[in-house]
Motif scaffolding. Sequence first.
Motif, PDB file in Angstrom:
ATOM      1  N   LEU A 182       0.880  -1.158   0.000  1.00 22.14           N
ATOM      2  CA  LEU A 182       0.000   0.000   0.000  1.00 22.14           C
ATOM      3  C   LEU A 182       0.924   1.217   0.000  1.00 22.14           C
ATOM      4  CD1 LEU A 182      -3.113   0.526   0.152  1.00 22.14           C
ATOM      5  CD2 LEU A 182      -2.777   0.955   2.580  1.00 22.14           C
ATOM      6  N   ILE A 183       0.934   1.941  -1.110  1.00 21.50           N
ATOM      7  CA  ILE A 183       1.934   2.987  -1.338  1.00 21.50           C
ATOM      8  C   ILE A 183       1.280   4.366  -1.249  1.00 21.50           C
ATOM      9  CG2 ILE A 183       3.678   3.872  -2.930  1.00 21.50           C
ATOM     10  CD1 ILE A 183       3.653   1.094  -4.280  1.00 21.50           C
ATOM     11  N   PRO A 184       1.803   5.275  -0.431  1.00 20.34           N
ATOM     12  CA  PRO A 184       1.220   6.609  -0.361  1.00 20.34           C
ATOM     13  C   PRO A 184       1.473   7.399  -1.641  1.00 20.34           C
ATOM     14  CG  PRO A 184       3.231   6.509   0.947  1.00 20.34           C
ATOM     15  CD  PRO A 184       2.956   5.114   0.491  1.00 20.34           C
ATOM     16  N   LEU A 185       0.527   8.264  -1.987  1.00 16.09           N
ATOM     17  CA  LEU A 185       0.654   9.139  -3.154  1.00 16.09           C
ATOM     18  C   LEU A 185       0.643  10.592  -2.687  1.00 16.09           C
ATOM     19  CD1 LEU A 185      -1.783   7.561  -5.804  1.00 16.09           C
ATOM     20  CD2 LEU A 185       0.639   7.069  -5.423  1.00 16.09           C
ATOM     21  N   PRO A 186       1.777  11.123  -2.283  1.00 12.14           N
ATOM     22  CA  PRO A 186       1.787  12.487  -1.746  1.00 12.14           C
ATOM     23  C   PRO A 186       1.380  13.543  -2.759  1.00 12.14           C
ATOM     24  CG  PRO A 186       4.024  11.637  -2.030  1.00 12.14           C
ATOM     25  CD  PRO A 186       3.108  10.484  -2.220  1.00 12.14           C
ATOM     26  N   ARG A 187       1.729  13.372  -4.020  1.00  9.25           N
ATOM     27  CA  ARG A 187       1.396  14.395  -5.009  1.00  9.25           C
ATOM     28  C   ARG A 187      -0.076  14.346  -5.408  1.00  9.25           C
ATOM     29  NH1 ARG A 187       6.620  12.896  -5.658  1.00  9.25           N
ATOM     30  NH2 ARG A 187       8.151  14.588  -5.763  1.00  9.25           N
ATOM     31  N   VAL A 188      -0.646  13.164  -5.459  1.00  2.00           N
ATOM     32  CA  VAL A 188      -2.094  13.075  -5.696  1.00  2.00           C
ATOM     33  C   VAL A 188      -2.840  13.652  -4.498  1.00  2.00           C
ATOM     34  CG1 VAL A 188      -4.052  11.508  -6.025  1.00  2.00           C
ATOM     35  CG2 VAL A 188      -1.911  11.114  -7.263  1.00  2.00           C
ATOM     36  N   SER A 189      -2.371  13.330  -3.297  1.00  2.00           N
ATOM     37  CA  SER A 189      -2.983  13.891  -2.090  1.00  2.00           C
ATOM     38  C   SER A 189      -2.941  15.415  -2.127  1.00  2.00           C
ATOM     39  CB  SER A 189      -2.262  13.379  -0.839  1.00  2.00           C
ATOM     40  OG  SER A 189      -2.324  11.972  -0.741  1.00  2.00           O
ATOM     41  N   ALA A 190      -1.799  15.977  -2.531  1.00  2.23           N
ATOM     42  CA  ALA A 190      -1.656  17.432  -2.594  1.00  2.23           C
ATOM     43  C   ALA A 190      -2.578  18.033  -3.645  1.00  2.23           C
ATOM     44  CB  ALA A 190      -0.204  17.797  -2.889  1.00  2.23           C
ATOM     45  N   PHE A 234       0.967  10.622 -14.987  1.00  2.00           N
ATOM     46  CA  PHE A 234       1.217  11.292 -13.707  1.00  2.00           C
ATOM     47  C   PHE A 234       1.761  10.309 -12.673  1.00  2.00           C
ATOM     48  CE2 PHE A 234       0.246  12.985  -9.560  1.00  2.00           C
ATOM     49  CZ  PHE A 234       0.468  14.347  -9.689  1.00  2.00           C
ATOM     50  N   LEU A 235       1.160   9.141 -12.590  1.00  2.00           N
ATOM     51  CA  LEU A 235       1.620   8.144 -11.625  1.00  2.00           C
ATOM     52  C   LEU A 235       3.074   7.767 -11.861  1.00  2.00           C
ATOM     53  CD1 LEU A 235      -1.511   5.827 -11.431  1.00  2.00           C
ATOM     54  CD2 LEU A 235      -0.465   7.015  -9.502  1.00  2.00           C
ATOM     55  N   ALA A 236       3.451   7.618 -13.129  1.00  2.00           N
ATOM     56  CA  ALA A 236       4.830   7.249 -13.436  1.00  2.00           C
ATOM     57  C   ALA A 236       5.788   8.413 -13.210  1.00  2.00           C
ATOM     58  CB  ALA A 236       4.913   6.758 -14.879  1.00  2.00           C
ATOM     59  N   ALA A 237       5.457   9.575 -13.761  1.00  2.11           N
ATOM     60  CA  ALA A 237       6.386  10.699 -13.746  1.00  2.11           C
ATOM     61  C   ALA A 237       6.470  11.401 -12.397  1.00  2.11           C
ATOM     62  CB  ALA A 237       5.994  11.708 -14.827  1.00  2.11           C
ATOM     63  N   GLU A 238       5.371  11.398 -11.634  1.00  5.72           N
ATOM     64  CA  GLU A 238       5.342  12.145 -10.382  1.00  5.72           C
ATOM     65  C   GLU A 238       5.403  11.265  -9.136  1.00  5.72           C
ATOM     66  OE1 GLU A 238       5.561  15.364 -10.268  1.00  5.72           O
ATOM     67  OE2 GLU A 238       5.440  15.618 -12.436  1.00  5.72           O
ATOM     68  N   GLU A 239       4.915  10.020  -9.240  1.00  7.42           N
ATOM     69  CA  GLU A 239       4.893   9.141  -8.065  1.00  7.42           C
ATOM     70  C   GLU A 239       5.833   7.946  -8.210  1.00  7.42           C
ATOM     71  OE1 GLU A 239       3.461  10.122  -5.465  1.00  7.42           O
ATOM     72  OE2 GLU A 239       1.547  11.114  -5.848  1.00  7.42           O
ATOM     73  N   GLY A 240       6.395   7.758  -9.417  1.00  6.86           N
ATOM     74  CA  GLY A 240       7.318   6.646  -9.616  1.00  6.86           C
ATOM     75  C   GLY A 240       6.656   5.289  -9.687  1.00  6.86           C
ATOM     76  N   ILE A 241       5.378   5.256 -10.084  1.00  6.30           N
ATOM     77  CA  ILE A 241       4.625   4.003 -10.128  1.00  6.30           C
ATOM     78  C   ILE A 241       4.153   3.752 -11.557  1.00  6.30           C
ATOM     79  CG2 ILE A 241       2.560   2.790  -9.315  1.00  6.30           C
ATOM     80  CD1 ILE A 241       2.810   4.452  -6.725  1.00  6.30           C
TER      81      ILE A 241
END
Length: 362
Positions: A43-51, A289-296
């Motif tokens: 379960l991986i946090p998404l700080p940029r999506v949260s922001a 976005f997930l790849a470029a900003e969260e590394g997923i």
Amino acid sequence: MTTLQTSPRTTAAWPGIIEAFRSHLPVTDATPIVTLREGNTPLIPLPRVSAAIGRQVEVWVKFDGLNPTGSFKDRGMTLAISKAKEAGAEAVICASTGNTSAAAAAYARRGGLRAYVLIPDGYVALGKLAQALLYGAEVLAIQGNFDRALDMVRQVASRYPVTLVNSLNPYRLEGQKTAAFEVVQALGDAPDWLCIPVGNAGNISAYWMGFCEYHQQDRCQRLPRMMGFQAAGSAPLVLGQPVEAPETVATAIRIGRPVNWERALAVQHASQGAFTGVTDAEILDAYRFLAAEEGIFCEPASATSVAGLLKLKDQVPTGARVVCVLTGNGLKDPDAALQHNTAQQRPAVPPDPAQVAKAIGF
């Protein structure tokens, strides 16, 4: 963000979902366990999506693309194949947009069974097709879409000695519900929202089963709103009617007649959730976005859950905890990554340190 509780199951000796959750599953000492040690995905946090949502909303992804064959299908397939082997089956069959075929082929071969797969001709990502073939499945392409392929395998399974392992098989959903158990163990409770891609609508039904079981046993104090998201070009549950010719870049959910339709509607009603459509452009934006900003790196269909959350961000309650389900790994569909990537590979440079440094801006 909230500090997650450490699960006692996160050890090198993880046994797979059947042994980890045996008391919650329909197995006995006579069941031969066919496993690749699936489950226990992060379960991986998404700080940029949260922001991007704001208002103290906390967002995580349940990344089931880190299962052995790269998708959530492994959770259901370990149980479906184990029970088929217990019943004396020698062969299994499924229709697939790709992930089911990979999981069925891998677990069938692991269990010493033959696997037969029907796919819609021209609509399966090459990474998934390659998996099924290398695992040793007999793969047949059929003219028409997934719904037509599923109709064919249902008829074959009803007439011949071969076990159907699509999500019509009840053991599939029993295995898939274990993802909800893991979410509760990691968070310490159920989330406020569970956002999930919806194709054949089995996984949303399975998650709800899992949350309800844990709630009934006082393992969690609340139940989440189940927020299902479909690609706009393949959105029968949003439209309230079948889609005869579904089209979307999210091939894993390119399904016009979900076999778990009634189950999914019941989940929506019971959880006070909703089904919402997202466009291919919104899906691809979330994918990048997930790849470029969260590394997923997930496959496009997986990004539907995050695309949907961002679309409904103004509806998320302040301070809510949200889990988005990522169902498959991005390596399943490398063509999509290359086709829809906005970055470009630079021209080749000479093997000289000065030239390399110049090319990267030094």
